[in-house]
Design a protein around this motif. Structure first.
Motif, PDB file in Angstrom:
ATOM      1  N   SER A  48     -74.721  47.540 -71.870  1.00 21.39           N
ATOM      2  CA  SER A  48     -74.483  46.435 -72.797  1.00 21.39           C
ATOM      3  C   SER A  48     -73.197  45.726 -72.409  1.00 21.39           C
ATOM      4  CB  SER A  48     -74.402  46.961 -74.233  1.00 21.39           C
ATOM      5  OG  SER A  48     -73.359  47.892 -74.362  1.00 21.39           O
ATOM      6  N   LYS A  49     -73.152  44.435 -72.718  1.00 22.95           N
ATOM      7  CA  LYS A  49     -71.970  43.639 -72.400  1.00 22.95           C
ATOM      8  C   LYS A  49     -72.056  42.289 -73.087  1.00 22.95           C
ATOM      9  CE  LYS A  49     -73.835  41.975 -67.973  1.00 22.95           C
ATOM     10  NZ  LYS A  49     -73.576  41.923 -66.547  1.00 22.95           N
ATOM     11  N   GLU A  50     -70.938  41.603 -73.092  1.00 19.55           N
ATOM     12  CA  GLU A  50     -70.898  40.208 -73.533  1.00 19.55           C
ATOM     13  C   GLU A  50     -71.235  39.354 -72.314  1.00 19.55           C
ATOM     14  OE1 GLU A  50     -70.020  38.701 -76.615  1.00 19.55           O
ATOM     15  OE2 GLU A  50     -70.159  40.712 -77.463  1.00 19.55           O
ATOM     16  N   THR A  51     -72.058  38.344 -72.522  1.00 18.65           N
ATOM     17  CA  THR A  51     -72.370  37.445 -71.422  1.00 18.65           C
ATOM     18  C   THR A  51     -72.086  36.004 -71.822  1.00 18.65           C
ATOM     19  OG1 THR A  51     -74.033  36.668 -69.859  1.00 18.65           O
ATOM     20  CG2 THR A  51     -74.831  37.280 -72.045  1.00 18.65           C
ATOM     21  N   ASP A  52     -71.503  35.264 -70.903  1.00 17.45           N
ATOM     22  CA  ASP A  52     -71.299  33.830 -71.114  1.00 17.45           C
ATOM     23  C   ASP A  52     -71.911  33.059 -69.949  1.00 17.45           C
ATOM     24  OD1 ASP A  52     -69.526  34.402 -69.098  1.00 17.45           O
ATOM     25  OD2 ASP A  52     -67.790  33.500 -70.076  1.00 17.45           O
ATOM     26  N   ILE A  53     -72.968  33.620 -69.380  1.00 20.72           N
ATOM     27  CA  ILE A  53     -73.635  32.972 -68.255  1.00 20.72           C
ATOM     28  C   ILE A  53     -74.103  31.582 -68.673  1.00 20.72           C
ATOM     29  CG2 ILE A  53     -75.903  34.002 -68.761  1.00 20.72           C
ATOM     30  CD1 ILE A  53     -76.328  34.184 -65.703  1.00 20.72           C
ATOM     31  N   PHE A  54     -73.845  30.602 -67.821  1.00 18.52           N
ATOM     32  CA  PHE A  54     -74.228  29.216 -68.066  1.00 18.52           C
ATOM     33  C   PHE A  54     -75.176  28.814 -66.948  1.00 18.52           C
ATOM     34  CE2 PHE A  54     -72.425  24.604 -68.496  1.00 18.52           C
ATOM     35  CZ  PHE A  54     -73.611  24.206 -69.112  1.00 18.52           C
ATOM     36  N   ILE A  55     -76.429  28.609 -67.295  1.00 17.80           N
ATOM     37  CA  ILE A  55     -77.461  28.280 -66.316  1.00 17.80           C
ATOM     38  C   ILE A  55     -77.810  26.809 -66.472  1.00 17.80           C
ATOM     39  CG2 ILE A  55     -79.814  28.770 -65.558  1.00 17.80           C
ATOM     40  CD1 ILE A  55     -79.406  31.639 -66.658  1.00 17.80           C
ATOM     41  N   TYR A  56     -77.664  26.066 -65.406  1.00 21.41           N
ATOM     42  CA  TYR A  56     -77.934  24.624 -65.439  1.00 21.41           C
ATOM     43  C   TYR A  56     -78.549  24.244 -64.095  1.00 21.41           C
ATOM     44  CZ  TYR A  56     -73.344  24.956 -63.233  1.00 21.41           C
ATOM     45  OH  TYR A  56     -72.295  25.316 -62.434  1.00 21.41           O
ATOM     46  N   PRO A  57     -79.037  23.000 -63.960  1.00 18.55           N
ATOM     47  CA  PRO A  57     -79.699  22.628 -62.704  1.00 18.55           C
ATOM     48  C   PRO A  57     -78.873  22.983 -61.466  1.00 18.55           C
ATOM     49  CG  PRO A  57     -80.013  20.927 -64.335  1.00 18.55           C
ATOM     50  CD  PRO A  57     -79.058  21.929 -64.947  1.00 18.55           C
ATOM     51  N   TRP A  58     -79.592  23.398 -60.446  1.00 23.50           N
ATOM     52  CA  TRP A  58     -79.074  23.865 -59.160  1.00 23.50           C
ATOM     53  C   TRP A  58     -78.623  25.321 -59.219  1.00 23.50           C
ATOM     54  CZ3 TRP A  58     -77.029  19.244 -61.200  1.00 23.50           C
ATOM     55  CH2 TRP A  58     -77.716  18.117 -60.772  1.00 23.50           C
ATOM     56  N   TYR A  59     -78.898  25.989 -60.331  1.00 22.66           N
ATOM     57  CA  TYR A  59     -78.630  27.424 -60.426  1.00 22.66           C
ATOM     58  C   TYR A  59     -79.565  28.154 -59.454  1.00 22.66           C
ATOM     59  CZ  TYR A  59     -78.543  32.138 -62.473  1.00 22.66           C
ATOM     60  OH  TYR A  59     -78.436  33.488 -62.674  1.00 22.66           O
ATOM     61  N   THR A  60     -79.075  29.164 -58.778  1.00 19.86           N
ATOM     62  CA  THR A  60     -79.900  29.975 -57.886  1.00 19.86           C
ATOM     63  C   THR A  60     -80.449  31.154 -58.680  1.00 19.86           C
ATOM     64  OG1 THR A  60     -78.532  29.356 -56.008  1.00 19.86           O
ATOM     65  CG2 THR A  60     -79.927  31.300 -55.742  1.00 19.86           C
ATOM     66  N   TRP A  61     -81.761  31.155 -58.880  1.00 16.42           N
ATOM     67  CA  TRP A  61     -82.394  32.214 -59.671  1.00 16.42           C
ATOM     68  C   TRP A  61     -82.365  33.534 -58.924  1.00 16.42           C
ATOM     69  CZ3 TRP A  61     -83.084  31.841 -64.613  1.00 16.42           C
ATOM     70  CH2 TRP A  61     -82.979  30.561 -65.150  1.00 16.42           C
ATOM     71  N   LYS A  62     -82.060  34.589 -59.682  1.00 22.93           N
ATOM     72  CA  LYS A  62     -81.900  35.894 -59.070  1.00 22.93           C
ATOM     73  C   LYS A  62     -82.995  36.873 -59.448  1.00 22.93           C
ATOM     74  CE  LYS A  62     -77.166  34.731 -58.815  1.00 22.93           C
ATOM     75  NZ  LYS A  62     -77.121  33.360 -59.188  1.00 22.93           N
ATOM     76  N   PHE A  63     -83.400  36.895 -60.714  1.00 21.10           N
ATOM     77  CA  PHE A  63     -84.371  37.898 -61.134  1.00 21.10           C
ATOM     78  C   PHE A  63     -85.595  37.301 -61.817  1.00 21.10           C
ATOM     79  CE2 PHE A  63     -86.005  41.637 -63.326  1.00 21.10           C
ATOM     80  CZ  PHE A  63     -85.903  42.586 -62.327  1.00 21.10           C
ATOM     81  N   VAL A  64     -85.401  36.307 -62.634  1.00 19.52           N
ATOM     82  CA  VAL A  64     -86.500  35.711 -63.411  1.00 19.52           C
ATOM     83  C   VAL A  64     -87.288  34.743 -62.535  1.00 19.52           C
ATOM     84  CG1 VAL A  64     -87.046  34.277 -65.421  1.00 19.52           C
ATOM     85  CG2 VAL A  64     -85.206  35.959 -65.566  1.00 19.52           C
ATOM     86  N   ASP A  65     -88.636  34.834 -62.622  1.00 17.36           N
ATOM     87  CA  ASP A  65     -89.509  33.958 -61.838  1.00 17.36           C
ATOM     88  C   ASP A  65     -90.030  32.763 -62.625  1.00 17.36           C
ATOM     89  OD1 ASP A  65     -89.484  35.568 -59.428  1.00 17.36           O
ATOM     90  OD2 ASP A  65     -90.649  37.023 -60.582  1.00 17.36           O
ATOM     91  N   SER A  66     -90.242  32.940 -63.919  1.00 16.82           N
ATOM     92  CA  SER A  66     -90.707  31.841 -64.757  1.00 16.82           C
ATOM     93  C   SER A  66     -90.366  32.140 -66.212  1.00 16.82           C
ATOM     94  CB  SER A  66     -92.206  31.584 -64.561  1.00 16.82           C
ATOM     95  OG  SER A  66     -92.960  32.692 -64.992  1.00 16.82           O
ATOM     96  N   ILE A  67     -90.568  31.125 -67.058  1.00 16.86           N
ATOM     97  CA  ILE A  67     -90.156  31.256 -68.459  1.00 16.86           C
ATOM     98  C   ILE A  67     -91.178  30.625 -69.396  1.00 16.86           C
ATOM     99  CG2 ILE A  67     -88.753  29.165 -68.234  1.00 16.86           C
ATOM    100  CD1 ILE A  67     -86.908  30.233 -70.404  1.00 16.86           C
ATOM    101  N   ILE A  68     -91.383  31.275 -70.512  1.00 22.00           N
ATOM    102  CA  ILE A  68     -92.118  30.685 -71.633  1.00 22.00           C
ATOM    103  C   ILE A  68     -91.058  30.349 -72.656  1.00 22.00           C
ATOM    104  CG2 ILE A  68     -93.775  31.098 -73.495  1.00 22.00           C
ATOM    105  CD1 ILE A  68     -95.162  33.095 -71.542  1.00 22.00           C
ATOM    106  N   THR A  69     -91.004  29.096 -73.041  1.00 23.21           N
ATOM    107  CA  THR A  69     -89.945  28.658 -73.949  1.00 23.21           C
ATOM    108  C   THR A  69     -90.423  27.499 -74.807  1.00 23.21           C
ATOM    109  OG1 THR A  69     -87.589  28.077 -74.055  1.00 23.21           O
ATOM    110  CG2 THR A  69     -88.894  27.027 -72.315  1.00 23.21           C
ATOM    111  N   ASN A  70     -89.567  27.058 -75.685  1.00 28.33           N
ATOM    112  CA  ASN A  70     -89.851  25.901 -76.529  1.00 28.33           C
ATOM    113  C   ASN A  70     -89.289  24.646 -75.884  1.00 28.33           C
ATOM    114  OD1 ASN A  70     -90.625  27.965 -78.168  1.00 28.33           O
ATOM    115  ND2 ASN A  70     -89.392  27.393 -79.903  1.00 28.33           N
ATOM    116  N   PHE A  71     -89.595  23.514 -76.475  1.00 28.86           N
ATOM    117  CA  PHE A  71     -88.923  22.277 -76.098  1.00 28.86           C
ATOM    118  C   PHE A  71     -87.556  22.314 -76.770  1.00 28.86           C
ATOM    119  CE2 PHE A  71     -93.208  21.253 -75.105  1.00 28.86           C
ATOM    120  CZ  PHE A  71     -93.139  20.312 -74.085  1.00 28.86           C
ATOM    121  N   HIS A  72     -86.513  21.948 -76.036  1.00 30.90           N
ATOM    122  CA  HIS A  72     -85.154  22.039 -76.550  1.00 30.90           C
ATOM    123  C   HIS A  72     -84.542  20.656 -76.704  1.00 30.90           C
ATOM    124  CE1 HIS A  72     -85.291  26.351 -76.165  1.00 30.90           C
ATOM    125  NE2 HIS A  72     -85.783  26.198 -74.958  1.00 30.90           N
TER     126      HIS A  72
END
Length: 193
Positions: free
Chosen positions: A126-150
């Motif tokens: 467990s840990k605190e995370t402040d990861i900020f993912i925005y365009p041009w991010y290099t994906w490391k583990f996740v291949d795709s996402i199911i999400t809502n419109f934001h």
């Protein structure tokens, strides 16, 4: 807690809760999970889909707009995340076997990407995370996402925009608006791969 755009009084408070929920700490339900039911999870498991759970407590910072002109100047909020050892072991095994990792919601994405190690495995704990993912991010583990419109100017929209070109995201949003999709929590899921 219910978000401000839900005006009706819910007689059954569990109605605005995901089937994944086990611990009460978040300030909001991870809304992508609202699209899933126990029945749907059973159907997915019958189709050989493995369902793993990770934890991220949604804090108020999730709803903070990006107010800087340069996104690199935005101070990302911190949230508590956790992955159990057995879950990390199974997820690492799936990844090693070239199975696709599909995260349900931005909270799951942030958790999984936060626990990635440079040896291409997930750690646990467990840990605190402040990861900020925005365009041009290099994906490391996740291949795709199911999400809502934001919403515009949100870090969540920036995160999903990193999965697809801005033009593709704009195209999806234009289609959603033209077809009167319901934004926010219900009936507006998309799968980005």
């Amino acid at each position: 807690p219910l978000p401000p755009y839900i005006k009706e009084c819910l007689e059954n408070s569990s109605r605005y809760q995901t089937v994944f929920s086990e611990i009460n700490w978040s300030v909001a339900a991870p809304t992508a999970g609202l699209h899933f039911t126990e029945e749907l999870l059973e159907k997915l498991e019958k189709k050989w889909v493995k369902i793993e759970k990770v934890l991220l407590h949604v804090w108020l910072g999730t709803f903070k707009w990006v107010e800087t002109e340069n996104i690199l100047e935005h101070k990302m909020h911190s949230e508590f995340a956790e992955i159990e050892e057995e879950t990390a072991i199974r997820l690492n095994k799936y990844k090693k076997e070239w199975k696709r990792i599909i995260a349900v919601g931005t909270t799951s994405v942030r958790t999984l990407e936060s626990f990635w190690n440079s040896d291409n495995t997930l750690s646990f704990g467990s840990k605190e995370t402040d990861i900020f993912i925005y365009p041009w991010y290099t994906w490391k583990f996740v291949d795709s996402i199911i999400t809502n419109f934001h919403l515009p100017k949100s870090t969540l929209l920036m995160l999903i925009s990193s999965f697809a070109w801005k033009e593709k995201v704009d195209e999806a949003y234009k289609y959603a608006v033209e077809n009167e999709f319901r934004f926010f929590s219900f009936w507006d899921a998309m799968w980005i791969k």
